[in-house]
Design a protein around this motif. Structure first.
Motif, mmCIF file in Angstrom:
data_model
loop_
_atom_site.group_PDB
_atom_site.id
_atom_site.type_symbol
_atom_site.label_atom_id
_atom_site.label_comp_id
_atom_site.label_asym_id
_atom_site.label_seq_id
_atom_site.Cartn_x
_atom_site.Cartn_y
_atom_site.Cartn_z
ATOM 1 N N GLU A 15 17.986 48.486 -27.341
ATOM 2 C CA GLU A 15 19.316 48.526 -27.961
ATOM 3 C C GLU A 15 20.550 48.923 -27.088
ATOM 4 O OE1 GLU A 15 18.676 50.717 -31.456
ATOM 5 O OE2 GLU A 15 17.282 49.454 -32.348
ATOM 6 N N ARG A 16 20.394 49.815 -26.075
ATOM 7 C CA ARG A 16 21.199 50.007 -25.341
ATOM 8 C C ARG A 16 21.604 49.218 -24.270
ATOM 9 N NH1 ARG A 16 19.320 56.015 -22.945
ATOM 10 N NH2 ARG A 16 21.162 57.038 -23.964
ATOM 11 N N GLU A 18 21.007 45.648 -24.890
ATOM 12 C CA GLU A 18 21.250 44.428 -25.197
ATOM 13 C C GLU A 18 22.563 43.794 -25.271
ATOM 14 O OE1 GLU A 18 19.316 42.338 -29.295
ATOM 15 O OE2 GLU A 18 19.675 44.700 -29.505
ATOM 16 N N ASP A 19 23.518 44.577 -25.629
ATOM 17 C CA ASP A 19 24.947 44.148 -25.357
ATOM 18 C C ASP A 19 25.406 43.421 -23.991
ATOM 19 O OD1 ASP A 19 25.335 44.346 -28.174
ATOM 20 O OD2 ASP A 19 26.462 46.195 -27.941
ATOM 21 N N ALA A 20 24.766 44.062 -23.081
ATOM 22 C CA ALA A 20 25.245 43.620 -21.883
ATOM 23 C C ALA A 20 24.309 42.183 -21.318
ATOM 24 C CB ALA A 20 24.664 44.609 -20.633
ATOM 25 N N GLU A 23 24.792 35.824 -23.927
ATOM 26 C CA GLU A 23 24.658 35.024 -24.907
ATOM 27 C C GLU A 23 24.417 33.741 -24.779
ATOM 28 O OE1 GLU A 23 27.368 35.829 -27.930
ATOM 29 O OE2 GLU A 23 27.556 37.933 -27.509
ATOM 30 N N HIS A 34 15.404 37.520 -24.329
ATOM 31 C CA HIS A 34 15.564 38.586 -23.217
ATOM 32 C C HIS A 34 14.860 39.711 -22.906
ATOM 33 C CE1 HIS A 34 19.460 36.772 -22.183
ATOM 34 N NE2 HIS A 34 20.196 36.831 -23.347
ATOM 35 N N ARG A 35 14.380 40.192 -24.084
ATOM 36 C CA ARG A 35 13.642 41.526 -24.022
ATOM 37 C C ARG A 35 12.124 40.917 -23.392
ATOM 38 N NH1 ARG A 35 12.505 45.833 -28.986
ATOM 39 N NH2 ARG A 35 11.319 47.287 -27.806
#
Length: 61
Positions: A15-16, A18-20, A23, A34-35
């Motif tokens: 979660e830390r 993910e935004d980086a 998309e 991605h994970r």
């Protein structure tokens, strides 16, 4: 509670970052999860194994 696998991110860690991660924008080849890819990178780097020798759960080399 699920057992955490060695070299894999916890939910909180993912979660830390993910935004980086990029998309999907419809251009080029679709992204893998991605994970899965990040965990595969950690596994390859941490174990010294080539990507093609990693378990299938990390995606196609």
């Amino acid at each position: 509670m699920a057992r955490r696998r060695r070299y894999e991110l916890t939910d909180e860690q993912f979660e830390r970052i993910e935004d980086a991660l990029p998309e999907v924008d419809g251009r080029g080849r679709p992204y893998e999860d991605h994970r899965k890819v990040v965990n595969g990178i950690f596994r390859a780097d941490g174990s010294g194994a080539p990507w093609r020798d990693l378990p299938e759960r990390y995606g196609s080399w």
